[in-house]
Design an enzyme around this catalytic site. Structure first.
Site: not given
Ligand code: 13P
Length: 306
Positions: A85, A117, A147, A233-234, A255-256
């Site tokens: 990630d 990223d 991203e 995300h988030g 994403n967790v």
């Protein structure tokens, strides 16, 4: 990876086409990996085991090699793959990162997919950095996520009030820029900003996250333009109706992190065993209740002899 199984790229495309999703669970402490794999297997959900760079610089994930080694011990490739990630080009403290070094190491080791990223860069710089990673990773058959837009919450310091952020659409991914980005970089999956925020990592990291909303309208505009799997995300704390709707509209990976990290940290001092049980229980709950993804492996990867 077992060559008779479909690649992560292929499974993500199947999820995107079937309008289902692949959850990615972050591992900030190495012992959390085993119960997360068990939860995915027990719910027959296909998911990614992952860690971001800040999880070994600011938490205790160990690093790229220790994560890989732990994964070899606990993996179940019918239900899990290993993903790197967020490796930022410029990190949350505004420092330059050797992102090619980190990602190159993960690709060489055998991670199944990686994320670069460059969202703190200009559009042109983000495209150039992502393309360098795409060239490096695709040469080894490894998928790349990037991203575009600003998913708030990783920066140190206070965040602006959430509702104000959402209403203004500040930082949201622009569909035309997204197309330029995808065409220019050749990226496989795009993480977009449509209202979600990352779990806080600073002094507020034990607090409950805001109940985020998502702009499904913006998501539709982006998906219609780029037509590749979209990443959210988030994932912790987004209102459920928005999560379910976003999957129907093209979010293929969620994403967790915070949801499974907080119960672990809360119980660790009392009993490491109870902390791991809590990670298992919370991962199962997130898959079943928040994401409604129980049994998703049977949709995107129907059973056949391995
Ligand atoms: P949460 O902490 O909100 O679950 O976000 C996880 C994430 O996006 C990691 O990349």
């Amino acid at each position: 990876m077992n060559p008779s199984l479909p690649t992560t790229s292929e499974l993500m495309l199947r999820a995107f086409r079937a309008r289902t999703a692949v959850p990615g669970f972050n591992i900030p402490y190495l012992p959390m990996m085993a119960p997360v794999v068990r939860a995915l297997r027990d719910t027959r959900c296909f998911g990614l085991i992952m860690a971001a760079r800040l999880e070994w610089t600011k938490f205790q994930a160990g690093g790229i090699q220790p994560l890989f080694d732990e994964y070899q011990k606990v993996k179940d490739e019918r239900f899990t793959r290993l993903h790197l990630d967020h490796v930022p080009v410029i990190d949350e403290d505004q420092l330059l990162v050797d992102f090619e070094g980190d990602i190159g190491q993960a690709v060489a080791l055998g991670y199944d997919s990686v994320m670069v990223d460059g969202s703190r860069l200009s559009l042109a710089e983000n495209i150039a950095a992502t393309k360098r990673i795409v060239d490096l990773a695709h040469a080894q058959g490894v998928a790349v996520e990037a991203e575009l837009g600003a998913v708030f919450g990783h920066e140190s310091g206070p965040m602006p009030p959430y509702e104000e952020l959402f209403e203004s659409g500040r930082g949201f991914t622009d569909p035309a820029e997204a197309l330029e980005f995808v065409l220019g970089s050749g990226v496989d999956w795009l993480s977009v900003a449509i209202g979600s925020v990352h779990g806080v990592i600073s002094e507020k990291r034990t607090e409950k996250k805001v109940a985020a909303r998502l702009s499904i309208e913006r998501l539709d505009a982006i998906r219609e333009t780029i037509n590749i799997p979209i990443v959210l995300h988030g994932g912790t704390g987004i209102r459920k109706e928005y999560i379910i709707e976003s999957i129907r509209h093209g979010v293929a990976k969620i994403n967790v992190a915070t949801a499974i990290r907080q119960p672990y940290e809360a119980l660790l001092k009392e009993s490491p065993e109870k902390a791991l049980d809590a990670v298992y229980a919370e991962t199962v709950r997130v898959i079943r209740e928040d994401l409604e993804l129980e049994g998703s492996a049977d949709v995107i990867q129907p059973s056949r002899p391995a």
